[in-house]
Design a protein around this motif. Sequence first.
Motif, short mmCIF file in Angstrom:
data_model
loop_
_atom_site.label_atom_id
_atom_site.label_comp_id
_atom_site.label_asym_id
_atom_site.label_seq_id
_atom_site.Cartn_x
_atom_site.Cartn_y
_atom_site.Cartn_z
N LYS A 2 -52.37 -16.64 1.20
CA LYS A 2 -52.59 -18.06 1.31
C LYS A 2 -52.90 -18.44 2.74
O LYS A 2 -52.24 -18.05 3.68
N HIS A 3 -53.93 -19.27 2.91
CA HIS A 3 -54.31 -19.71 4.24
C HIS A 3 -53.31 -20.71 4.78
O HIS A 3 -52.81 -21.56 4.05
N LYS A 4 -53.00 -20.64 6.07
CA LYS A 4 -52.13 -21.60 6.72
C LYS A 4 -52.86 -22.20 7.90
O LYS A 4 -53.53 -21.50 8.64
N SER A 5 -52.73 -23.49 8.09
CA SER A 5 -53.28 -24.13 9.27
C SER A 5 -52.47 -23.72 10.49
O SER A 5 -51.33 -23.25 10.39
N GLU A 56 -57.22 -5.06 13.53
CA GLU A 56 -57.12 -5.70 12.21
C GLU A 56 -57.16 -7.23 12.35
O GLU A 56 -57.85 -7.92 11.59
N ILE A 57 -56.44 -7.74 13.35
CA ILE A 57 -56.42 -9.19 13.58
C ILE A 57 -57.82 -9.71 13.90
O ILE A 57 -58.27 -10.71 13.33
N LEU A 58 -58.51 -9.02 14.79
CA LEU A 58 -59.84 -9.48 15.20
C LEU A 58 -60.85 -9.34 14.06
O LEU A 58 -61.78 -10.15 13.95
N GLU A 64 -63.26 -14.98 9.32
CA GLU A 64 -63.06 -16.43 9.28
C GLU A 64 -64.03 -17.17 10.19
O GLU A 64 -64.07 -18.41 10.18
N GLY A 65 -64.79 -16.44 11.01
CA GLY A 65 -65.79 -17.08 11.86
C GLY A 65 -65.30 -17.51 13.23
O GLY A 65 -66.03 -18.16 13.97
N PHE A 66 -64.06 -17.12 13.59
CA PHE A 66 -63.54 -17.49 14.91
C PHE A 66 -63.86 -16.43 15.97
O PHE A 66 -63.76 -16.71 17.17
N ASP A 169 -59.74 -26.42 10.57
CA ASP A 169 -59.36 -25.71 11.78
C ASP A 169 -60.56 -25.48 12.69
O ASP A 169 -60.46 -25.56 13.93
N HIS A 170 -61.70 -25.16 12.10
CA HIS A 170 -62.93 -25.05 12.90
C HIS A 170 -63.29 -26.39 13.52
O HIS A 170 -63.72 -26.47 14.68
#
Length: 228
Positions: A2-5, A56-58, A64-66, A169-170
């Motif tokens: 689940k996505h979290k802000s 993995e994080i990156l 996600e496009g960040f 968030d974006h």
Amino acid sequence: MKHKSIFTNTDNETTGELAFRSVRSDIIRGHLSPGQKLRLDQLKSQYGVAISTLREILSRLTAEGFVVAEGQRGFEVAKVSISGLQDIAALRLLLEIQALRQSIATGDLHWEARVVSSHYMLQSIESRLVEGDLSHVEQWVQHDWEFHHATISACNSPAMMAAHSNAFDHYIRYHMLALSFRGEAAAKEHAQLKELVLSRQTEEAITLLTSHVQSGLDHVLSTGKIPD
């Protein structure tokens, strides 16, 4: 998952998940600048996780496009642009309109209470900003998200909520770069939107939301802090 802000706090997260949210938050808040090279050795010291975890994080943030993957050259923070802001604002509005329509149709008293309480917090911050205390702009961005999130929280679509949170968030990232409050007009629009939502005036609420997001976009661009 689940996505979290960035404004959602969760207990019992793993070290890797905490690091993921920290890097993500630092990008959105502008602590890691657009176009900045993300060097693994430096990030390892900064966030206290292994190189393999950082990769993995990156990779997740790339999805996600960040973050942008540069092949053999590593990773960098995704750049921002006027067209990028316009694109993400359009996506946010598309998702928010549909979720708001569904929430107004199905929302119960608990939903109404969330809308009222989140607007109370937002209004409290906006009153200080209108009076000229601009030290609360970053806090205002948080409460702005919480209010808009509350208005659509009865849409009964976890997928839509997750997509909207990611788009928002974006959108927040651009607000953090501009770090500027639009003034009393924004506060009045939030108050009007609350009343329209609670009185179930769907089309009027959507019309106001559309102009509200457009005015916010125009304001961010007017700061001159977003490159062409």
